[in-house]
Design a protein around this motif. Structure first.
Motif, PDB file in Angstrom:
ATOM      1  N   ALA A  88      20.375  74.964  47.661  1.00  0.00           N
ATOM      2  CA  ALA A  88      19.711  75.083  48.968  1.00  0.00           C
ATOM      3  C   ALA A  88      19.378  76.546  49.257  1.00  0.00           C
ATOM      4  O   ALA A  88      20.203  77.429  49.050  1.00  0.00           O
ATOM      5  N   GLN A  89      18.157  76.783  49.731  1.00  0.00           N
ATOM      6  CA  GLN A  89      17.686  78.139  49.992  1.00  0.00           C
ATOM      7  C   GLN A  89      17.853  78.548  51.449  1.00  0.00           C
ATOM      8  O   GLN A  89      17.688  79.714  51.790  1.00  0.00           O
ATOM      9  N   PHE A  90      18.116  77.565  52.313  1.00  0.00           N
ATOM     10  CA  PHE A  90      18.435  77.864  53.707  1.00  0.00           C
ATOM     11  C   PHE A  90      19.303  76.733  54.247  1.00  0.00           C
ATOM     12  O   PHE A  90      19.359  75.650  53.666  1.00  0.00           O
ATOM     13  N   ILE A  91      19.998  77.013  55.340  1.00  0.00           N
ATOM     14  CA  ILE A  91      20.968  76.066  55.899  1.00  0.00           C
ATOM     15  C   ILE A  91      20.639  75.803  57.365  1.00  0.00           C
ATOM     16  O   ILE A  91      20.371  76.732  58.130  1.00  0.00           O
ATOM     17  N   VAL A  92      20.680  74.511  57.732  1.00  0.00           N
ATOM     18  CA  VAL A  92      20.450  74.109  59.117  1.00  0.00           C
ATOM     19  C   VAL A  92      21.659  73.302  59.583  1.00  0.00           C
ATOM     20  O   VAL A  92      22.163  72.450  58.853  1.00  0.00           O
ATOM     21  N   THR A  93      22.122  73.589  60.795  1.00  0.00           N
ATOM     22  CA  THR A  93      23.264  72.851  61.338  1.00  0.00           C
ATOM     23  C   THR A  93      22.867  72.207  62.670  1.00  0.00           C
ATOM     24  O   THR A  93      22.012  72.739  63.381  1.00  0.00           O
ATOM     25  N   PRO A  94      23.488  71.078  63.011  1.00  0.00           N
ATOM     26  CA  PRO A  94      23.191  70.458  64.311  1.00  0.00           C
ATOM     27  C   PRO A  94      24.023  71.067  65.433  1.00  0.00           C
ATOM     28  O   PRO A  94      23.726  70.880  66.607  1.00  0.00           O
ATOM     29  N   ILE A  95      25.060  71.806  65.026  1.00  0.00           N
ATOM     30  CA  ILE A  95      25.998  72.394  65.997  1.00  0.00           C
ATOM     31  C   ILE A  95      26.269  73.848  65.596  1.00  0.00           C
ATOM     32  O   ILE A  95      25.858  74.295  64.519  1.00  0.00           O
ATOM     33  N   LEU A  96      26.947  74.553  66.477  1.00  0.00           N
ATOM     34  CA  LEU A  96      27.262  75.953  66.208  1.00  0.00           C
ATOM     35  C   LEU A  96      28.660  76.057  65.597  1.00  0.00           C
ATOM     36  O   LEU A  96      29.658  76.072  66.310  1.00  0.00           O
ATOM     37  N   ASP A  97      28.707  76.097  64.267  1.00  0.00           N
ATOM     38  CA  ASP A  97      29.973  76.243  63.564  1.00  0.00           C
ATOM     39  C   ASP A  97      30.096  77.696  63.102  1.00  0.00           C
ATOM     40  O   ASP A  97      29.303  78.169  62.277  1.00  0.00           O
ATOM     41  N   VAL A  98      31.063  78.389  63.654  1.00  0.00           N
ATOM     42  CA  VAL A  98      31.219  79.830  63.410  1.00  0.00           C
ATOM     43  C   VAL A  98      31.396  80.134  61.932  1.00  0.00           C
ATOM     44  O   VAL A  98      30.753  81.050  61.387  1.00  0.00           O
ATOM     45  N   ASP A  99      32.230  79.369  61.253  1.00  0.00           N
ATOM     46  CA  ASP A  99      32.513  79.623  59.835  1.00  0.00           C
ATOM     47  C   ASP A  99      31.255  79.477  58.980  1.00  0.00           C
ATOM     48  O   ASP A  99      30.994  80.287  58.092  1.00  0.00           O
ATOM     49  N   VAL A 100      30.496  78.433  59.242  1.00  0.00           N
ATOM     50  CA  VAL A 100      29.273  78.199  58.464  1.00  0.00           C
ATOM     51  C   VAL A 100      28.284  79.339  58.685  1.00  0.00           C
ATOM     52  O   VAL A 100      27.728  79.890  57.725  1.00  0.00           O
ATOM     53  N   VAL A 101      28.069  79.714  59.935  1.00  0.00           N
ATOM     54  CA  VAL A 101      27.108  80.782  60.237  1.00  0.00           C
ATOM     55  C   VAL A 101      27.540  82.091  59.603  1.00  0.00           C
ATOM     56  O   VAL A 101      26.751  82.765  58.927  1.00  0.00           O
ATOM     57  N   LYS A 102      28.792  82.457  59.797  1.00  0.00           N
ATOM     58  CA  LYS A 102      29.269  83.749  59.280  1.00  0.00           C
ATOM     59  C   LYS A 102      29.246  83.799  57.755  1.00  0.00           C
ATOM     60  O   LYS A 102      28.941  84.835  57.162  1.00  0.00           O
ATOM     61  N   THR A 103      29.567  82.674  57.119  1.00  0.00           N
ATOM     62  CA  THR A 103      29.539  82.621  55.656  1.00  0.00           C
ATOM     63  C   THR A 103      28.110  82.818  55.146  1.00  0.00           C
ATOM     64  O   THR A 103      27.881  83.552  54.178  1.00  0.00           O
ATOM     65  N   VAL A 105      25.600  84.321  56.757  1.00  0.00           N
ATOM     66  CA  VAL A 105      25.162  85.687  57.070  1.00  0.00           C
ATOM     67  C   VAL A 105      25.708  86.668  56.036  1.00  0.00           C
ATOM     68  O   VAL A 105      24.974  87.522  55.525  1.00  0.00           O
ATOM     69  N   LYS A 106      26.979  86.486  55.711  1.00  0.00           N
ATOM     70  CA  LYS A 106      27.617  87.376  54.725  1.00  0.00           C
ATOM     71  C   LYS A 106      26.939  87.241  53.356  1.00  0.00           C
ATOM     72  O   LYS A 106      26.748  88.231  52.636  1.00  0.00           O
ATOM     73  N   ALA A 107      26.555  86.012  53.001  1.00  0.00           N
ATOM     74  CA  ALA A 107      25.923  85.752  51.703  1.00  0.00           C
ATOM     75  C   ALA A 107      24.398  85.954  51.738  1.00  0.00           C
ATOM     76  O   ALA A 107      23.722  85.737  50.744  1.00  0.00           O
ATOM     77  N   LYS A 108      23.902  86.322  52.912  1.00  0.00           N
ATOM     78  CA  LYS A 108      22.455  86.551  53.106  1.00  0.00           C
ATOM     79  C   LYS A 108      21.627  85.288  52.844  1.00  0.00           C
ATOM     80  O   LYS A 108      20.547  85.339  52.260  1.00  0.00           O
ATOM     81  N   ILE A 109      22.188  84.164  53.283  1.00  0.00           N
ATOM     82  CA  ILE A 109      21.477  82.882  53.234  1.00  0.00           C
ATOM     83  C   ILE A 109      20.874  82.653  54.614  1.00  0.00           C
ATOM     84  O   ILE A 109      21.604  82.682  55.604  1.00  0.00           O
ATOM     85  N   PRO A 110      19.575  82.422  54.735  1.00  0.00           N
ATOM     86  CA  PRO A 110      19.011  82.118  56.049  1.00  0.00           C
ATOM     87  C   PRO A 110      19.715  80.910  56.662  1.00  0.00           C
ATOM     88  O   PRO A 110      19.871  79.878  56.005  1.00  0.00           O
ATOM     89  N   VAL A 111      20.133  81.040  57.910  1.00  0.00           N
ATOM     90  CA  VAL A 111      20.851  79.950  58.569  1.00  0.00           C
ATOM     91  C   VAL A 111      20.273  79.734  59.963  1.00  0.00           C
ATOM     92  O   VAL A 111      20.034  80.684  60.703  1.00  0.00           O
ATOM     93  N   PHE A 112      20.022  78.450  60.272  1.00  0.00           N
ATOM     94  CA  PHE A 112      19.433  78.068  61.552  1.00  0.00           C
ATOM     95  C   PHE A 112      20.400  77.116  62.261  1.00  0.00           C
ATOM     96  O   PHE A 112      20.276  75.896  62.146  1.00  0.00           O
ATOM     97  N   PRO A 113      21.390  77.658  62.972  1.00  0.00           N
ATOM     98  CA  PRO A 113      22.372  76.794  63.621  1.00  0.00           C
ATOM     99  C   PRO A 113      21.811  76.126  64.877  1.00  0.00           C
ATOM    100  O   PRO A 113      20.952  76.678  65.570  1.00  0.00           O
TER     101      PRO A 113
END
Length: 214
Positions: A88-103, A105-113
């Motif tokens: 997966a080249q980007f990650i989308v979440t239905p909710i705001l999960d701190v661990d997922v977002v921070k992981t 961001v740290k790995a420089k994966i685009p994330v759309f929480p």
């Protein structure tokens, strides 16, 4: 991992994330070339779709450099690891999960929480979200995006849920930086009938609305 392959340029040209949920591998395999030939650039496979991992892996490898392929409905670190291992080249979440977002961001994966209230939206942005998915946007409508953007204009918002051919222009004019569209984009009747020409025409209508405001 193909995280470095996410093309912001192609997403910005056609800022629609097509959301595939609960379609079979065989069906998705047939849809992807139609999706690409229509001019759409970014697709999300939800993790609660059967064989989501296989679909992501196939799409990311076969359309490498042509499509942005991401994983949606990522709710925890386990889902995230499976999605990233699949390519997966980007990650989308239905909710705001701190661990997922921070992981991400740290790995420089685009994330759309996913976030709903101005406070949640701001928190997601502060954590380093690339864009914030306003979900569900069904009842809120374009005016909510306009209202949130007034004080928080620096935050990139991508309303998801309830976006259709009639209101996509209104959402973009209200300040949305993109939209996420599922069932309205992937027309069930056209797909069931394997009317791929009809589906391509259907896809292009969304692009015309978005790009040409027509």
């Amino acid at each position: 991992m193909n995280n470095q392959d996410f093309s912001w340029e192609s997403f910005s040209a056609v800022p629609i994330i097509g959301i595939i949920r609960n379609l079979s591998f065989d069906t998705v395999e047939k849809i992807l070339p139609v999706y690409l030939s229509s001019g759409l650039t970014t697709i999300e496979i939800t993790m609660n779709t059967p064989f989501a991992e296989d679909i992501i892996k196939f799409a990311a490898q076969k359309y490498k450099g042509q499509l942005n392929v991401g994983a949606g409905t990522v709710c925890n670190i386990h889902d995230l690891k499976v999605a990233l291992d699949a390519g997966a080249q980007f990650i989308v979440t239905p909710i705001l999960d701190v661990d997922v977002v921070k992981t991400c961001v740290k790995a420089k994966i685009p994330v759309f929480p996913g976030a709903y209230t101005p406070t949640e939206i701001y928190q997601a942005w502060q954590m380093g979200a690339s864009m914030v998915k306003v979900f569900p946007a069904t009842l809120l409508g374009p005016e909510y995006i306009r209202d949130v953007k007034a004080p928080l204009n620096q935050i990139k918002l991508i309303p998801t849920g309830g976006v259709n051919i009639e209101n996509i222009t209104s959402f973009m004019n209200a300040g949305a930086d993109g939209v996420g569209i599922g069932s309205q984009l992937f027309d069930k009747t056209l797909i069931k009938n394997e009317d791929w020409n009809g589906l391509e025409i259907h896809f292009k209508k969304f692009i015309d609305k978005l790009v040409h405001n027509s």
